[in-house]
Design an enzyme around this catalytic site. Structure first.
Site, PDB file in Angstrom:
ATOM      1  CD  GLU A  99      -3.039   0.847   2.119  1.00 38.48           C
ATOM      2  OE1 GLU A  99      -3.170  -0.275   2.576  1.00 38.48           O
ATOM      3  OE2 GLU A  99      -3.613   2.026   3.146  1.00 38.48           O
ATOM      4  CE  LYS A 295      -5.688  -1.609   5.850  1.00 35.82           C
ATOM      5  NZ  LYS A 295      -5.203  -1.127   4.482  1.00 35.82           N
ATOM      6  CG  ASP A 311       2.006 -17.269  11.762  1.00 38.13           C
ATOM      7  OD1 ASP A 311       1.258 -16.092  10.982  1.00 38.13           O
ATOM      8  OD2 ASP A 311       1.702 -17.333  11.872  1.00 38.13           O
ATOM      9  CG  HIS A 408      -4.203   6.712  -0.131  1.00 41.82           C
ATOM     10  ND1 HIS A 408      -3.590   6.160   1.177  1.00 41.82           N
ATOM     11  CD2 HIS A 408      -5.154   6.203  -1.249  1.00 41.82           C
ATOM     12  CE1 HIS A 408      -4.144   4.699   0.556  1.00 41.82           C
ATOM     13  NE2 HIS A 408      -4.948   4.993  -0.224  1.00 41.82           N
TER      14      HIS A 408
HETATM   15  C1  MEV Z   1      -5.993   2.771   5.497  1.00 41.68           C
HETATM   16  O1  MEV Z   1      -4.917   2.135   4.731  1.00 41.68           O
HETATM   17  C2  MEV Z   1      -6.288   2.691   6.387  1.00 41.68           C
HETATM   18  C3  MEV Z   1      -7.219   3.649   6.893  1.00 41.68           C
HETATM   19  O2  MEV Z   1      -8.385   3.981   6.499  1.00 41.68           O
HETATM   20  C4  MEV Z   1      -6.887   3.592   8.857  1.00 41.68           C
HETATM   21  C5  MEV Z   1      -8.075   4.864   9.506  1.00 41.68           C
HETATM   22  O3  MEV Z   1      -8.673   4.546   8.465  1.00 41.68           O
HETATM   23  O4  MEV Z   1      -7.626   5.249   9.754  1.00 41.68           O
HETATM   24  C6  MEV Z   1      -6.736   5.715   6.765  1.00 41.68           C
END
Ligand code: MEV
Length: 472
Positions: A99, A295, A311, A408
């Site tokens: 990413e 995430k 792992d 991003h």
């Molecule tokens: C993207 O990989 C991760 C985010 O969505 C995490 C978040 O929203 O806190 C930017």
């Protein structure tokens, strides 16, 4: 669609798949030929896959043998997030991730906090868990009375397996009998805890547990205190648990609120902290948001876990279970603001190893660990957790200020350009152009179409850059 697509650069599969027996027994070359036979241009497919082989056959053999049925290597970017100040020590942290914005976000946040005292960490506990799940019908009081004898037999019977681990300061900690008969009739567990020192310990724990099962069966069959059906025990399985709520690390950043001034042009540090706190509190109460919030933490965690040969599935499974430990899935981070101070904390279970497994086999893992100063497992827990917190902080910082899409998509620009097979000259102009304009797949496509139009006059658009363009 059949054949080679110019749009995607991919070959379409033309042959129907059939069940094949003995695939694993074929040589790598035979496997490749078999799979290539499913493509319209088998030779082209074969060459493409072979182009990812390691030039050194010995090294390729190593990769082939990590897993079954290997055809080639799957490349992922291996990058560095420099300047992590953790407990007063600087680390340049290796990260493996596809990413585009993750390494950049980690690096930016690491630098930001290095100027504000860095990350602080604490190892709370280092216990791992394993279970023997068994069914038994009999007198529970008698079993409980005989438990100390059983535990002694379990410990004695595994002395050989645990010898090396004990020499390193680890081994079996506790062995408990867990009565689960109120949930499933006749169901019990032997629940053991372990210290596996610097190894993740899965093989060690599973070997001990399988021996426990043998000893358990023998115990019921040979003990003079059990009669008739009480002598029968059905062991269903013996396996470690990836849930390690007692293998916990905490990492945090803290500063005076006014040290957050300037994070955003329109907000004071205190205003920023207030917004940030709101975002964390939303992740505390809302599972949809908590999942995405966490995430973002795992963007950082998984990248370092992969780069250090650990792992990531185990790490993810454990932490997501931990995030739901009170019956509702929630954020893994906590925030405290007050008295002009900002403190942001991540607490999570991390079962990691710096010996065993891939750690001394995968050449890049060896290099990763070297770069980190060959840490022990606890030090690696501190590093990995801090990168997780950094990525989460970076994400929230953008989300509560300018939003994440701008940054991003800027990072994603190269991927979009590659998708449209942009030349180096086109990429150079695109980088220039998209400093000003919003990156979307459509805007990049339109931009390239404009450049590729024969009537387009580059110097009208990029004065001084036309030479670069015409050299493409
Ligand atoms: C993207 O990989 C991760 C985010 O969505 C995490 C978040 O929203 O806190 C930017």
């Amino acid at each position: 669609m059949q054949g080679f697509s110019l749009q995607t650069g991919k070959y379409s599969v033309v042959k129907e798949k059939e069940i094949i027996c003995g695939f694993s027994k074929l040589s790598r070359d035979e496997k490749l030929s078999y799979i290539a036979g499913h493509y319209e241009d088998p030779e082209r497919f074969r060459k493409d896959l072979e182009s990812y082989h390691h030039p050194d056959p010995e090294k390729q053999k190593l990769f082939d043998e990590f897993s079954e049925n290997t055809l080639t290597n799957y490349y992922m970017p291996y990058g560095i997030a420099p300047n992590f100040l953790i407990d007063g020590k600087v680390y340049h942290v290796p990260m493996v991730i596809e990413e585009s914005s993750v390494v950049a976000a980690a690096a930016k946040t690491a630098k930001f906090w290095s100027e504000r005292g860095g990350f602080h960490t604490e190892i709370i506990s280092v216990e791992k868990v394993g279970q023997v799940h068994f069914f038994w019908k009999g007198n529970k009081t008698k079993l409980n009375t005989l438990l100390p004898d059983l535990v002694e037999k379990l410990r004695e019977g595994t002395l050989q397996i645990t010898a090396n681990m004990r020499k390193r300061g680890g081994g079996i900690l506790n062995i408990d009998l867990v009565d689960k008969t109120d949930e499933i009739a006749d169901y019990f567990q032997l629940k053991a805890t372990f210290n596996t020192v610097d190894s993740m310990g899965a093989n060690f724990i599973n070997s001990v547990l399988e021996e426990f099962a043998v000893i358990l069966r023998r115990f019921f069959q040979t003990s003079p205190y059990f009669n008739g059906p009480e002598r029968n025990v059905e062991v269903v399985m013996s396996i470690l648990s990836n849930y390690t709520p007692e293998c916990l690390v905490r990492t945090w950043v803290e500063c005076d609120m006014n040290r957050l001034d300037g994070i955003d042009d329109e907000l004071t540090g205190e205003e920023f902290a207030f917004r940030f706190e709101r975002a964390v509190n939303i992740a505390k109460v809302d599972t949809f948001r908590a999942t995405t919030h966490n995430k973002g933490i795992f963007n950082g965690i998984d990248s370092v876990v992969l780069a250090t040969g650990n792992d990531f599935r185990a790490v993810e499974a454990s932490s997501h279970a931990y995030a739901a430990k009170n019956g509702k899935y929630t954020s893994l981070t906590d925030i405290e603001t007050g008295d002009g101070k900002f403190r942001y904390t991540l607490t999570l279970p991390l079962s990691l190893g710096t010996v065993g497994g891939l750690t001394n086999l995968h050449p890049l893992v060896v290099n990763s660990l070297k770069l980190l100063g060959n840490p022990n497992a606890e030090e690696l827990m501190r590093i990995v957790a801090s990168v997780g917190l950094a990525n989460n902080f970076g994400a929230l910082k953008s989300l509560v200020t300018k939003g994440i899409q701008k940054g991003h998509m800027k990072m994603h620009l190269m991927n979009i350009l590659n998708q449209f097979k942009a030349t180096e000259a086109e990429k150079k102009l695109a980088r220039e152009y998209f400093k000003e304009f919003k990156v979307t797949v459509k805007s990049v496509q339109d931009f390239l179409e404009m450049l590729r139009d024969p009537s387009f006059i580059v110097e009208n658009f990029f004065p001084g850059n036309h030479e670069v363009f015409f050299k493409r």
